[in-house]
Design a protein around this motif. Structure first.
Motif, PDB file in Angstrom:
ATOM      1  N   THR A  10       0.818  -1.212   0.000  1.00  0.00           N
ATOM      2  CA  THR A  10       0.000   0.000   0.000  1.00  0.00           C
ATOM      3  C   THR A  10       0.852   1.263   0.000  1.00  0.00           C
ATOM      4  O   THR A  10       0.617   2.185  -0.773  1.00  0.00           O
ATOM      5  N   VAL A  14       0.851   4.051  -2.953  1.00  0.00           N
ATOM      6  CA  VAL A  14       0.439   5.438  -2.718  1.00  0.00           C
ATOM      7  C   VAL A  14       1.521   6.397  -3.214  1.00  0.00           C
ATOM      8  O   VAL A  14       1.230   7.400  -3.865  1.00  0.00           O
ATOM      9  N   LEU A 102      -7.763  10.707  -0.813  1.00  0.00           N
ATOM     10  CA  LEU A 102      -7.319   9.342  -1.027  1.00  0.00           C
ATOM     11  C   LEU A 102      -8.153   8.421  -0.161  1.00  0.00           C
ATOM     12  O   LEU A 102      -8.317   8.665   1.038  1.00  0.00           O
ATOM     13  N   LEU A 104      -8.371   4.543   1.025  1.00  0.00           N
ATOM     14  CA  LEU A 104      -7.679   3.260   1.096  1.00  0.00           C
ATOM     15  C   LEU A 104      -8.577   2.293   1.847  1.00  0.00           C
ATOM     16  O   LEU A 104      -9.115   2.633   2.892  1.00  0.00           O
ATOM     17  N   ILE A 115       1.857   4.483   5.429  1.00  0.00           N
ATOM     18  CA  ILE A 115       1.673   5.812   4.828  1.00  0.00           C
ATOM     19  C   ILE A 115       1.943   6.961   5.782  1.00  0.00           C
ATOM     20  O   ILE A 115       1.932   8.114   5.367  1.00  0.00           O
ATOM     21  N   GLN A 118       4.253   9.856   4.751  1.00  0.00           N
ATOM     22  CA  GLN A 118       4.048  10.457   3.430  1.00  0.00           C
ATOM     23  C   GLN A 118       3.361  11.823   3.460  1.00  0.00           C
ATOM     24  O   GLN A 118       3.056  12.387   2.409  1.00  0.00           O
ATOM     25  N   LEU A 120       0.322  12.914   4.131  1.00  0.00           N
ATOM     26  CA  LEU A 120      -0.928  12.934   3.364  1.00  0.00           C
ATOM     27  C   LEU A 120      -2.027  13.732   4.045  1.00  0.00           C
ATOM     28  O   LEU A 120      -3.113  13.866   3.517  1.00  0.00           O
TER      29      LEU A 120
END
Length: 135
Positions: A10, A14, A102, A104, A115, A118, A120
């Protein structure tokens, strides 16, 4: 954009997704990429109707989205007329990376571990909706 991804990949998926999406403005689509993508999509349309299952799904989607019965023909006609300049202009005008959402799907602990580095933005975990069966 969407893709089935193994839960263990994942984070990497991403990263790759945002690399491609962010490139929509920094590396506009080339004439060749556009032609290949459009032609591939147009050639794939008949496959959406080749089995009873896919045909019923397509018709069901027309009903659910309140679309006209000639939606697929209209879409093919519109794609035939679409030009690479149109795609570039829409991307430049409407695509804002900071507003990207996003979604998921999977085990939150497995996904969040991959993640979290990252940047996000806030992560919101939602429980799946359980819809009642029709009577």
């Amino acid at each position: 954009a969407g893709s089935p991804v193994d839960a263990r990949a994942t984070g990497l998926a991403v990263r790759e997704l945002f690399k491609e999406v962010d490139g929509m403005n920094s590396r506009p689509i080339s004439d060749d990429e556009f032609a290949k993508a459009r032609d591939n999509y147009l050639r794939s349309l008949p496959g959406w109707f080749e089995t009873c299952e896919s045909l019923s799904g397509a018709i069901g989607n027309l009903f659910l989205m309140a679309q006209p019965l000639d939606r697929w023909q209209r879409m093919a006609d519109a794609l035939e007329m679409l030009k690479v300049e149109d795609v570039r202009a829409v991307t430049a005008k409407y695509y804002t990376p900071a507003l990207t959402k996003l979604v998921l799907v999977g085990d939150p602990a497995t996904i969040e571990a991959q993640i979290k580095d990252q940047n996000l933005g806030p992560i919101e975990v939602r429980e799946p909706a359980i819809l009642p069966l029709p009577k």
